[in-house]
Scaffold this active site. Structure first.
Site, mmCIF file in Angstrom:
data_model
loop_
_atom_site.group_PDB
_atom_site.id
_atom_site.type_symbol
_atom_site.label_atom_id
_atom_site.label_comp_id
_atom_site.label_asym_id
_atom_site.label_seq_id
_atom_site.Cartn_x
_atom_site.Cartn_y
_atom_site.Cartn_z
ATOM 1 N N ASP A 179 -20.451 113.850 -12.863
ATOM 2 C CA ASP A 179 -20.537 114.007 -11.413
ATOM 3 C C ASP A 179 -19.984 115.355 -10.930
ATOM 4 O OD1 ASP A 179 -21.374 111.401 -11.551
ATOM 5 O OD2 ASP A 179 -19.890 110.611 -10.149
ATOM 6 N N ASP A 180 -20.410 115.711 -9.738
ATOM 7 C CA ASP A 180 -19.842 116.790 -8.920
ATOM 8 C C ASP A 180 -20.231 118.216 -9.326
ATOM 9 O OD1 ASP A 180 -18.691 114.589 -7.785
ATOM 10 O OD2 ASP A 180 -16.632 115.094 -8.306
ATOM 11 N N HIS A 214 -20.855 116.073 -0.571
ATOM 12 C CA HIS A 214 -19.873 115.196 -1.225
ATOM 13 C C HIS A 214 -18.839 114.635 -0.251
ATOM 14 C CE1 HIS A 214 -17.035 113.680 -4.290
ATOM 15 N NE2 HIS A 214 -18.101 113.606 -5.042
ATOM 16 N N HIS A 223 -26.248 113.391 -5.563
ATOM 17 C CA HIS A 223 -24.851 113.017 -5.260
ATOM 18 C C HIS A 223 -24.462 113.525 -3.862
ATOM 19 C CE1 HIS A 223 -21.080 111.367 -6.487
ATOM 20 N NE2 HIS A 223 -20.445 112.486 -6.716
ATOM 21 N N HIS A 263 -16.677 113.992 -15.176
ATOM 22 C CA HIS A 263 -16.906 115.021 -14.151
ATOM 23 C C HIS A 263 -17.076 116.410 -14.770
ATOM 24 C CE1 HIS A 263 -15.208 111.637 -11.971
ATOM 25 N NE2 HIS A 263 -15.794 112.124 -10.885
HETATM 26 ZN ZN ZN Z 1 -18.376 112.744 -6.884
#
Ligand code: ZN
Length: 247
Positions: A60-61, A115, A111, A205
């Site tokens: 993620d991210d 965020h 995503h 992540h």
């Molecule tokens: Zn995230």
């Protein structure tokens, strides 16, 4: 006698007020949660098929130039495919990283654009966050995204329609080693290998901060999963080629 009755009456009133303020909302919340899960049946998943010895590594991210690239290098070395939940505004900033993700056969998921938590926001706001990111992924990777993961795993029934408009499959996770808290590479790897089960969706992540521990943990995780006999698949493979189940 009169005073005693008054006292009794007050106690009953207080009791009723407590009942309304306390118990009813709790029940309503519980019911709402149940409905929420029911509404999402078929489009929200926490894991894949528990009868298949396969797991999905998700990151993620990102995209985040240094760490995303290092993670891609590790995945390439081990010939493992994963899923990246990217942030729209970072896709615009670092398109070459996302191009590489797509080129090397990884699944790219939405995503949101910024965020930010989507809780307590309007449907229009969610439409912007999700829609803008959808377009950016399509523009950069030439592929349509099919998976959506809300920031912080927070989601509400309000976003059902927006997500449905894009035919997104919402995917949370079942194994979270909290790599973002940076407990050390060995701890991250140990937590994953200790908690993994057939059908697990593992969240890691590649963006949002210093992810050198995640980069260092990844080879230990991949080697450990292989040793345990797990096949690592993308979410596209997990959910379109197999019959997925939800708890
Ligand atoms: Zn995230």
């Amino acid at each position: 006698m009169k005073e005693a009755n008054k006292g009794k009456k007050n106690i009953i009133i207080i009791f009723i007020v407590f009942l309304i303020l306390g118990i009813y909302p709790q029940e309503a919340r519980a019911k709402g949660e149940k409905d929420w899960r029911k509404n999402f049946k078929g489009i929200a998943f926490w894991h894949g098929d528990p009868k298949k010895k396969e797991v999905a590594l998700t990151f993620d991210d990102g995209p985040y130039p240094v760490y995303s690239q290092q993670i891609l290098d590790v995945l390439k070395k081990y010939e493992v495919k994963a899923t990246f939940f990217v942030i729209g505004q970072s896709v615009r900033k670092y398109p070459w990283v996302v191009k590489r993700m797509a080129k090397e056969g990884h699944t790219i998921g939405n995503h949101t654009w910024t965020h930010r938590s989507i809780i307590n926001r309007s449907g229009g706001w969610a439409q912007g966050e999700i829609g803008k990111t959808h377009q950016e992924i399509l523009k950069v990777s030439k592929e349509s995204a099919y998976f959506f993961r809300p920031p912080y795993g927070q989601f509400s029934a309000k976003f059902f329609e927006v997500v449905e408009d894009y035919h997104y499959i919402v995917t949370f996770w079942s194994v979270d080693p909290s790599d973002y808290r940076r407990p050390g590479a060995k701890t991250i790897a140990y937590r994953v290998l200790n908690r993994v089960k057939p059908g697990s969706i593992i969240v890691l992540h590649d963006g949002g901060g210093n992810r050198s521990q995640t980069v260092k943990a990844l080879p230990i995780i991949i080697e450990g999963l292989k040793k345990k006999g797990y096949k690592m698949v993308t979410l596209s493979q997990m959910f379109t080629l197999n019959n997925a189940v939800i708890k």
